[in-house]
Write a protein that holds these residues in place. Structure first.
Motif, PDB file in Angstrom:
ATOM      1  N   THR A   1      -1.129 -14.470 -19.845  1.00  0.00           N
ATOM      2  CA  THR A   1      -1.313 -13.323 -18.943  1.00  0.00           C
ATOM      3  C   THR A   1      -1.024 -13.678 -17.489  1.00  0.00           C
ATOM      4  O   THR A   1      -1.148 -12.818 -16.620  1.00  0.00           O
ATOM      5  N   ASP A   2      -0.666 -14.912 -17.228  1.00  0.00           N
ATOM      6  CA  ASP A   2      -0.383 -15.365 -15.868  1.00  0.00           C
ATOM      7  C   ASP A   2       1.105 -15.201 -15.570  1.00  0.00           C
ATOM      8  O   ASP A   2       1.947 -15.902 -16.120  1.00  0.00           O
ATOM      9  N   ARG A   3       1.454 -14.258 -14.698  1.00  0.00           N
ATOM     10  CA  ARG A   3       2.850 -14.006 -14.378  1.00  0.00           C
ATOM     11  C   ARG A   3       3.499 -15.200 -13.668  1.00  0.00           C
ATOM     12  O   ARG A   3       4.711 -15.386 -13.742  1.00  0.00           O
TER      13      ARG A   3
ATOM     14  N   TRP B   1      -5.007 -19.030 -23.637  1.00  0.00           N
ATOM     15  CA  TRP B   1      -4.732 -17.597 -23.625  1.00  0.00           C
ATOM     16  C   TRP B   1      -4.534 -17.056 -22.207  1.00  0.00           C
ATOM     17  O   TRP B   1      -3.917 -16.012 -22.027  1.00  0.00           O
ATOM     18  N   GLN B   2      -5.052 -17.784 -21.206  1.00  0.00           N
ATOM     19  CA  GLN B   2      -4.866 -17.330 -19.831  1.00  0.00           C
ATOM     20  C   GLN B   2      -3.431 -17.515 -19.357  1.00  0.00           C
ATOM     21  O   GLN B   2      -2.966 -16.778 -18.484  1.00  0.00           O
TER      22      GLN B   2
ATOM     23  N   ARG C   1       4.965 -17.482 -16.388  1.00  0.00           N
ATOM     24  CA  ARG C   1       5.548 -16.811 -17.558  1.00  0.00           C
ATOM     25  C   ARG C   1       6.838 -17.474 -18.009  1.00  0.00           C
ATOM     26  O   ARG C   1       7.010 -17.784 -19.189  1.00  0.00           O
TER      27      ARG C   1
END
Length: 354
Positions: A172-174, A168-169, A177
């Motif tokens: 949210t990690d640009r 799940w991390q 992406r």
């Protein structure tokens, strides 16, 4: 003075053979083997149902049960992919392999007992367990293991002690992406292209193409020959052509051959040679897949992600792959019944859109 190059040792050669037979062979065998006994399994289901309930099995229910038997393998693969890491940590490498062998033996026993006991449920359970076994298959020779650990340690030093990320991390990690989007699109597109439906239901497809029943077992050997050819040549083409052109070109060629297959299925009764056009289109479809998307998609995660993100990326990619695999395996027979001869075009348009 340049270091002298040495030929691979027999130990490495045997390790490669063990990886192929114990790992990828298990996957390929259990994906494609269910196709050969299609008619026998249909007969077994009908006889079992009639003996148990004193009435004939509904054709739609027969299609559903057959879909479950064929595709439950991928659901087991999903479970195996999710539990593989934790099993290796808790039981160790040897313990996990031993447990995996026990699962394989149990699966074989269940499938072997299904016919004499008249319980098709055992066949479903066995296929589920063998899916777990196939996903868990991993093998490392001792020399290869040491070299791999050296590479991991060097990458760990470069990452300055960064801890492994959770799945799940990554969402949210640009910084990852686009890598994640690439893996998701390629993984789902690979399954929705319909390639595994060909392996699962080759008998259905070749029957629809007008190939006689006695020739179908020999024709299906051609699908395996196409796979072997692409496995030998894809690695060489990547260096000369590049990944981008192979992926795009592969999907475009797959679309082209599906269009040809759709027309040949539609007009197969006009001329006696048209069924052979359908057969060659299927072979060309498999070759296009193996030389492009099939040979590149599975290596993307290792190439796009660093060590700290790689396990989570593998879990995301594996989960999406097995879910898509299961969905296609369950729905394909019903799509054939409803769409008929436009199925190849529908399958490839879905894969191209993804």
């Amino acid at each position: 003075m340049a270091p002298r190059q040495t030929l691979p040792s027999w130990t490495l050669f045997l390790a490669v053979c063990a990886v192929g037979i114990g790992g990828t062979f298990q996957y390929g065998y259990n994906v494609s083997i269910i196709n050969a006994p299609t008619q026998h399994i249909h007969k077994f289901l009908n006889e079992t149902w009639t003996s148990r309930y004193q009435k004939e099995l509904n054709p739609d229910l027969l299609t559903f049960l057959w879909s479950v038997i064929a595709s439950i393998f991928s659901l087991g693969g999903l479970c195996g992919a999710l539990m593989g890491g934790s099993m290796a940590i808790r039981l160790g490498r040897k313990g996990a392999l031993l447990m995996n062998n026990i699962i394989a033996i149990l699966a074989s026993i269940l499938m072997g007992l299904s016919y004499p006991t008249g319980l098709f449920e055992l066949l479903i359970a066995g296929r589920f367990l063998i899916g777990i076994n196939t996903a868990l298959k991993r093998f490392h020779g001792s020399a290869e293991y040491r070299r791999e650990m050296e590479d991991i340690q060097r990458e760990s030093s470069a990452l300055d002690g960064e801890k492994p990320k959770k799945p799940w991390q990554l969402f949210t990690d640009r910084g990852v992406r686009w890598q994640l989007i690439t893996v998701i699109v390629m993984t789902i597109g690979q399954q929705l292209s319909g390639i595994n439906a060909i392996y699962f239901y080759a008998t259905y497809i070749f029957e629809a193409a007008g190939i006689s029943a006695e020739k179908i077992p020999y024709v299906t050997l051609g699908t395996g020959a196409c796979e072997c050819l692409t496995a030998l040549s894809c690695g060489l083409l990547i260096d000369y052509v590049g990944r981008r052109y192979l992926i795009i070109g592969g999907y475009l060629l797959m679309t082209l051959w599906c269009i040809v297959l759709t027309f040949s299925l539609t007009y197969q009764d006009l001329y006696p040679w048209v069924p052979y056009v359908s057969m060659m289109s299927i072979f060309a479809f498999i070759l296009s897949f193996g030389l492009g998307p099939g040979g590149i998609t599975n290596t993307l995660i290792a190439e796009l992600f660093v060590q700290s993100s790689r396990p989570a990326a593998y879990m995301i990619g594996g989960t999406l792959s097995w879910i898509s695999f299961f969905t296609i395996g369950m729905l394909f027979p019903f799509i054939v019944q409803s769409k008929g001869k436009v199925v190849p075009l529908v399958a490839t348009s879905d894969g191209s859109l993804n």
